[in-house]
Design a protein around this motif. Structure first.
Motif, PDB file in Angstrom:
ATOM      1  N   ALA A  51      -4.046   1.182   5.893  1.00 54.77           N
ATOM      2  CA  ALA A  51      -3.131   0.758   4.839  1.00 54.77           C
ATOM      3  C   ALA A  51      -2.698   1.973   4.034  1.00 54.77           C
ATOM      4  O   ALA A  51      -3.529   2.788   3.643  1.00 54.77           O
ATOM      5  CB  ALA A  51      -3.795  -0.265   3.922  1.00 54.77           C
ATOM      6  N   CYS A  52      -1.425   2.098   3.779  1.00 50.23           N
ATOM      7  CA  CYS A  52      -0.937   3.183   2.930  1.00 50.23           C
ATOM      8  C   CYS A  52      -1.297   2.842   1.478  1.00 50.23           C
ATOM      9  O   CYS A  52      -1.701   1.725   1.192  1.00 50.23           O
ATOM     10  CB  CYS A  52       0.567   3.336   3.101  1.00 50.23           C
ATOM     11  N   PRO A  53      -1.131   3.771   0.551  1.00 49.44           N
ATOM     12  CA  PRO A  53      -1.500   3.465  -0.845  1.00 49.44           C
ATOM     13  C   PRO A  53      -0.680   2.313  -1.436  1.00 49.44           C
ATOM     14  O   PRO A  53      -1.168   1.566  -2.277  1.00 49.44           O
ATOM     15  CB  PRO A  53      -1.211   4.766  -1.575  1.00 49.44           C
ATOM     16  N   GLY A  54       0.576   2.172  -0.985  1.00 49.68           N
ATOM     17  CA  GLY A  54       1.395   1.068  -1.472  1.00 49.68           C
ATOM     18  C   GLY A  54       1.571   1.079  -2.983  1.00 49.68           C
ATOM     19  O   GLY A  54       1.363   2.103  -3.645  1.00 49.68           O
ATOM     20  N   LEU A  55       1.918  -0.080  -3.506  1.00 52.40           N
ATOM     21  CA  LEU A  55       2.287  -0.157  -4.922  1.00 52.40           C
ATOM     22  C   LEU A  55       1.120   0.099  -5.883  1.00 52.40           C
ATOM     23  O   LEU A  55       1.327   0.239  -7.079  1.00 52.40           O
ATOM     24  CB  LEU A  55       2.907  -1.530  -5.205  1.00 52.40           C
ATOM     25  N   ILE A  79      -0.662  -1.433   7.858  1.00 52.31           N
ATOM     26  CA  ILE A  79       0.118  -1.982   6.742  1.00 52.31           C
ATOM     27  C   ILE A  79       0.821  -0.880   5.951  1.00 52.31           C
ATOM     28  O   ILE A  79       0.191   0.098   5.560  1.00 52.31           O
ATOM     29  CB  ILE A  79      -0.813  -2.754   5.770  1.00 52.31           C
ATOM     30  N   SER A  80       2.111  -1.046   5.713  1.00 47.66           N
ATOM     31  CA  SER A  80       2.856  -0.119   4.862  1.00 47.66           C
ATOM     32  C   SER A  80       3.436  -0.875   3.677  1.00 47.66           C
ATOM     33  O   SER A  80       3.834  -2.029   3.810  1.00 47.66           O
ATOM     34  CB  SER A  80       4.021   0.522   5.616  1.00 47.66           C
ATOM     35  N   GLY A  81       3.535  -0.171   2.544  1.00 45.31           N
ATOM     36  CA  GLY A  81       4.080  -0.787   1.338  1.00 45.31           C
ATOM     37  C   GLY A  81       5.564  -0.543   1.132  1.00 45.31           C
ATOM     38  O   GLY A  81       6.115  -0.887   0.089  1.00 45.31           O
ATOM     39  N   CYS A  82       6.213   0.076   2.110  1.00 48.65           N
ATOM     40  CA  CYS A  82       7.676   0.178   2.101  1.00 48.65           C
ATOM     41  C   CYS A  82       8.130   0.695   3.462  1.00 48.65           C
ATOM     42  O   CYS A  82       7.312   1.054   4.303  1.00 48.65           O
ATOM     43  CB  CYS A  82       8.198   1.081   0.968  1.00 48.65           C
ATOM     44  N   ILE A  83       9.445   0.769   3.647  1.00 46.88           N
ATOM     45  CA  ILE A  83       9.951   1.125   4.974  1.00 46.88           C
ATOM     46  C   ILE A  83       9.628   2.546   5.407  1.00 46.88           C
ATOM     47  O   ILE A  83       9.854   2.894   6.556  1.00 46.88           O
ATOM     48  CB  ILE A  83      11.487   0.937   5.078  1.00 46.88           C
ATOM     49  N   ASN A  84       9.115   3.378   4.531  1.00 41.51           N
ATOM     50  CA  ASN A  84       8.770   4.729   4.977  1.00 41.51           C
ATOM     51  C   ASN A  84       7.661   4.725   6.019  1.00 41.51           C
ATOM     52  O   ASN A  84       7.468   5.700   6.733  1.00 41.51           O
ATOM     53  CB  ASN A  84       8.382   5.608   3.803  1.00 41.51           C
ATOM     54  N   ALA A  85       6.907   3.658   6.078  1.00 41.33           N
ATOM     55  CA  ALA A  85       5.986   3.448   7.195  1.00 41.33           C
ATOM     56  C   ALA A  85       4.818   4.421   7.247  1.00 41.33           C
ATOM     57  O   ALA A  85       4.338   4.777   8.317  1.00 41.33           O
ATOM     58  CB  ALA A  85       6.732   3.485   8.520  1.00 41.33           C
ATOM     59  N   CYS A  86       4.353   4.874   6.075  1.00 35.42           N
ATOM     60  CA  CYS A  86       3.199   5.772   6.067  1.00 35.42           C
ATOM     61  C   CYS A  86       1.977   5.076   6.652  1.00 35.42           C
ATOM     62  O   CYS A  86       1.047   5.730   7.107  1.00 35.42           O
ATOM     63  CB  CYS A  86       2.899   6.249   4.661  1.00 35.42           C
ATOM     64  N   TYR A  91      -0.460   2.795  -6.012  1.00 33.60           N
ATOM     65  CA  TYR A  91      -0.310   4.195  -6.424  1.00 33.60           C
ATOM     66  C   TYR A  91       1.082   4.766  -6.225  1.00 33.60           C
ATOM     67  O   TYR A  91       1.494   5.671  -6.932  1.00 33.60           O
ATOM     68  CB  TYR A  91      -1.254   5.100  -5.611  1.00 33.60           C
ATOM     69  N   CYS A  92       1.772   4.323  -5.180  1.00 33.93           N
ATOM     70  CA  CYS A  92       2.913   5.081  -4.675  1.00 33.93           C
ATOM     71  C   CYS A  92       4.203   4.759  -5.417  1.00 33.93           C
ATOM     72  O   CYS A  92       4.566   3.594  -5.572  1.00 33.93           O
ATOM     73  CB  CYS A  92       3.095   4.798  -3.188  1.00 33.93           C
ATOM     74  N   ALA A  93       4.902   5.805  -5.820  1.00 35.37           N
ATOM     75  CA  ALA A  93       6.143   5.630  -6.571  1.00 35.37           C
ATOM     76  C   ALA A  93       7.271   5.065  -5.711  1.00 35.37           C
ATOM     77  O   ALA A  93       8.257   4.567  -6.240  1.00 35.37           O
ATOM     78  CB  ALA A  93       6.568   6.964  -7.180  1.00 35.37           C
ATOM     79  N   LEU A  94       7.142   5.141  -4.408  1.00 35.43           N
ATOM     80  CA  LEU A  94       8.213   4.641  -3.536  1.00 35.43           C
ATOM     81  C   LEU A  94       7.981   3.212  -3.085  1.00 35.43           C
ATOM     82  O   LEU A  94       8.849   2.594  -2.466  1.00 35.43           O
ATOM     83  CB  LEU A  94       8.324   5.527  -2.290  1.00 35.43           C
ATOM     84  N   ALA A  95       6.815   2.678  -3.352  1.00 36.63           N
ATOM     85  CA  ALA A  95       6.425   1.391  -2.776  1.00 36.63           C
ATOM     86  C   ALA A  95       7.314   0.252  -3.239  1.00 36.63           C
ATOM     87  O   ALA A  95       7.797   0.236  -4.365  1.00 36.63           O
ATOM     88  CB  ALA A  95       4.983   1.088  -3.151  1.00 36.63           C
ATOM     89  N   THR A  96       7.494  -0.710  -2.345  1.00 33.26           N
ATOM     90  CA  THR A  96       8.156  -1.947  -2.727  1.00 33.26           C
ATOM     91  C   THR A  96       7.142  -3.092  -2.849  1.00 33.26           C
ATOM     92  O   THR A  96       7.478  -4.155  -3.356  1.00 33.26           O
ATOM     93  CB  THR A  96       9.233  -2.337  -1.699  1.00 33.26           C
TER      94      THR A  96
HETATM   95  S1  SF4 Z   1       4.857   3.544   3.177  1.00 33.51           S
HETATM   96 FE1  SF4 Z   1       5.991   3.556   1.308  1.00 33.51          FE
HETATM   97  S2  SF4 Z   1       4.561   2.626  -0.124  1.00 33.51           S
HETATM   98 FE2  SF4 Z   1       3.358   3.325   1.576  1.00 33.51          FE
HETATM   99  S3  SF4 Z   1       2.714   5.391   0.956  1.00 33.51           S
HETATM  100 FE3  SF4 Z   1       4.560   5.563   2.220  1.00 33.51          FE
HETATM  101  S4  SF4 Z   1       6.173   5.730   0.738  1.00 33.51           S
HETATM  102 FE4  SF4 Z   1       4.417   4.849  -0.322  1.00 33.51          FE
END
Ligand code: SF4
Ligand code: HEM
Lengths: 563, 116
Positions: free
Chosen positions: A414-418, A455-462, A420-425
């Protein structure tokens, strides 16, 4: 392990001094945020939702105990007592203060670490198979290649401002554990018919907004030609890659828009113009680097260990741990162990300072002072004597690091998502926690078998959701978090992108939807097929039907409850 | 250099009442514009009930960013609790008011009185 030479040492120290000056100028006001931001990003420093975040490079995922102890010290002194391992085999600290960062960088330099190539439009920290040098199915250790690429790329003047970031992964094994088909460049060490070692070169894979599987541009590149050939690829990318639109700037888009054939032709054309021998690394240098990765001084042991067999027979928990987290080692009498940072309910990839210290002791005592970070946000003890395994297990258990779920449905990326992440949706970690709790029963996990959820918290797909056997993408819809589920993604040599099961759902429905998908698998499964093998055979249709039935049942239950 | 993220609330429609949120340059912590300066305490945020106040606060935020005190200031639409405290309307802004949901022991929620 690779050790810094004088040049590396000086380079890293100079970078720290340079950044210290930049921070001072920022704090006294002579650099604005717009001027400072690219500079801090070059040193792995981001600004996130709650605080700064520092991303520390772990070249090809290899670390030693001294380094981990230093990370524990930094976590306690300058952060909140923990660190977070990521899918890029890096470590992130979530709470550093800007004013402390130069001191942190100095502490890192003391143990031959840094934050270079962890951010910005450069060739990023090169990643590799976590079982490098250990795996039975390996042609050659990929780390000398990764280290050579690090040295070649970190100072290369042509590649400091690429159109966009550039990620390279290397594997030396038949089975791809480094996800080389979803990197900008993927390299696979292989043998040709004559028995010579070379590389399969894959270009243009990637995830993010426009996921793509990489294309093979060279089936067999003689080993000594590597740097010149990569330089040709980079030159084509650097001159033709799009700089007008950051969403189209990755090499995957160039390969896609140019066409595979044409791209290959351009690379070969560029390659023909280059003076290979002046670019390729001299043989002595390649050997010098390879020597750092020579196997440790293994003992001559029998393949089987009576000590271990006896302990497994009397301790079912140990037995399960070895079966699930053990990995066959080249060297008789040894085993590699995956340490899943995935206790049920924990934050995937998080490790406390106390755990770091305990783990450093274990690696020092039982694994030739070496361990690895995996792209699944886990750790690996690469060289454990089977005879020592009961003691290692006991020590891991004591540190809360003996989770026997490597590769199972609760071993979630799982990425950090919302959080922590400023880009998260949307949030990502709590979804992982809820799924892990739903499937906490070890027998149930075992019955389901290998099932990588990502699991990613936005389309960046980290969080690599496109290549999860089950992928989950968190988006925002109408002011709420909303999750799309895909299945059939695969990051291995069978690389594939997942297919959507249906409309997005609420966070609270995700565990139930995953259960529906798993039920479909168990019903469809033939013989000993794994989840992904079943999906490959049946296609997504039965899973879509199961998912739709779940959603309809949910909707019916909700409207009943509302009445 | 591409922008890594855009500061700003994602709330659509009515933007009032509002508070002004930013990151402290030195510490990185989330800070709120208060009467006469910045506060770390989410309960201490000054609340704009009308467009003029909001515009003045926004200008104050920009000035503070120009003076290198804060980074990325932006107005955050809020609802008010029964005791008049501001709760961000968008879940992203609310996360910044509290701290990570997975670590109740960290961030504002651990350091300041909860907003009720
Ligand atoms: S996928 Fe989106 S929400 Fe998750 S770490 Fe990357 S930029 Fe942030
Ligand atoms: C928290 C701050 C982070 C920011 C600002 C960030 C930003 C981004 C962005 C903008 C992209 C899309 C790039 C593109 O397609 O051109 C991306 C992709 C990616 N990031 Fe992150 N990310 C962050 C954290 C992470 C973390 C924690 C990981 C590891 C868990 C990670 C690993 C990756 C990977 C693997 C990809 C997709 C692979 C690819 O580039 O094709 N990132 N990130």
């Amino acid at each position: 392990m690779y050790r810094y030479d004088e040049f590396d040492e000086r380079f890293v120290r100079e970078r720290v001094a340079q950044f210290r000056g930049q921070v001072e100028r920022r704090l006294e006001g002579s650099l604005t945020e717009d001027e400072f931001k690219p500079l801090r990003l070059k040193n792995g420093l981001y600004l996130q939702l709650h605080a700064y975040m520092l991303r520390i490079a772990v070249p090809y995922g290899t670390l030693n105990s001294r380094q981990l102890r230093q990370l524990a010290h930094i976590a306690e002194t300058y952060d909140k007592g923990y660190g977070h391992f990521t899918t890029r085999q890096n470590l992130q600290f979530n709470w550093p203060k800007l004013k402390d960062v130069p001191d942190i960088l100095d502490l890192l330099a003391d143990v031959e670490m840094h934050c270079i190539q962890t951010s910005g439009n450069c060739i990023r920290n090169v990643t590799a198979d976590q079982f490098a040098g250990v795996a039975k199915d390996e042609v050659e250790d990929p780390r000398p290649t990764a280290e050579l690429l690090r040295q070649w790329s970190s100072l290369h003047p042509e590649f400091v401002w690429l159109p966009r970031k550039f990620k390279i992964a290397v594997t030396g094994a038949e089975h791809d554990r480094a996800a080389i088909k979803v990197h900008d460049i993927g390299l696979k060490l292989k043998r040709n018919a004559a028995g010579e070692v070379g590389y399969e070169v894959i270009v243009g894979g990637g995830l993010g907004r426009t996921p793509m599987i990489g294309k093979v541009v060279r089936d067999f590149l003689p080993k000594e030609e590597l740097l010149a050939y990569l330089e040709a690829i980079m030159r084509v990318y650097n001159s033709e890659g799009r700089r007008d639109n950051k969403y189209k700037a990755r090499v995957k888009i160039l390969v896609h828009e140019t066409g595979e054939e044409e791209f290959r032709a351009r690379v070969e054309e560029e390659y023909a113009k280059l003076d290979g021998p002046t670019i390729n690394a001299p043989e002595e240098e390649v050997e010098r680097i390879a020597a750092y990765f020579a196997p440790p001084a293994y003992e001559d042991l029998a393949e089987d260990s009576a000590t271990l067999d006896g302990a497994r027979a009397s301790d079912p928990a140990l037995d399960r741990f070895v079966e699930q987290n053990g990995f066959a080692h080249k060297q008789p009498g040894y085993i590699a162990l995956t340490i899943a940072l995935k206790e049920i309910g924990a934050v995937p990839g998080d490790m406390s300072a106390d755990q770091m210290r305990a783990f450093a002791d274990i690696a020092e005592k039982y694994s030739f002072d070496e361990f690895r970070v995996t792209h699944s946000q886990n750790l690996v003890l690469p060289h454990v004597k089977k005879d020592d395994l009961p003691a290692v297990y006991a020590a891991l258990k004591e540190a809360g690091l003996a989770s026997a779920n490597a590769g199972l449905i609760t071993d979630i990326i799982a990425c950090p998502g919302l959080d922590y992440c400023a880009l998260a949706t949307a949030k990502s970690i709590p979804i992982a926690q809820d799924i892990a709790k739903t499937f906490a029963d070890p027998d149930r996990q075992k019955a389901i078998g290998d099932l990588p959820i990502k699991i990613s918290g936005c389309i960046n797909a980290c969080g690599h959701h496109h290549v999860g056997a089950i992928g989950i993408l968190g988006l925002e819809k109408g002011g709420r978090e909303n999750y799309q589920i895909t299945i059939g993604g695969d990051a291995t040599e069978h690389a594939a992108l997942g297919e959507r099961l249906g409309p997005g759902i609420d966070a609270g429905d995700v565990p139930g939807a995953i259960e529906a998908v798993v039920e479909t698998y168990l019903a469809e499964k033939q013989g000993s097929e794994s989840f992904i093998e079943t999906v490959r055979r049946t296609g997504a249709e039965p899973f879509k039907a199961g998912f739709t039935a779940f959603i309809e049942a949910r909707a019916a239950a909700q409207s009943e409850a509302a009445e | 250099m591409a922008k890594e993220h855009r500061a700003g609330s994602k709330v659509r429609g009515d933007k009032l009442p509002a508070i002004l949120m930013a990151n402290h340059l030195l510490e990185g912590d989330v800070v709120f514009l208060a009467d006469g300066g910045w506060t770390l305490d989410p309960s201490g945020a000054k609340i704009a009930h009308d467009a003029e106040t909001a515009a003045a606060m926004e200008a104050e935020g920009k000035a503070a960013a120009a003076a290198n005190a804060v980074v990325d200031p932006y107005l955050v639409p809020v609802d008010l609790t029964t005791t008049g405290l501001p709760v961000a309307r968008h879940f992203r802004d609310a996360m910044r008011q509290k701290g990570p949901s997975v670590h109740p022991d960290m961030g504002k929620q651990a350091e300041y009185a909860p907003i009720r």
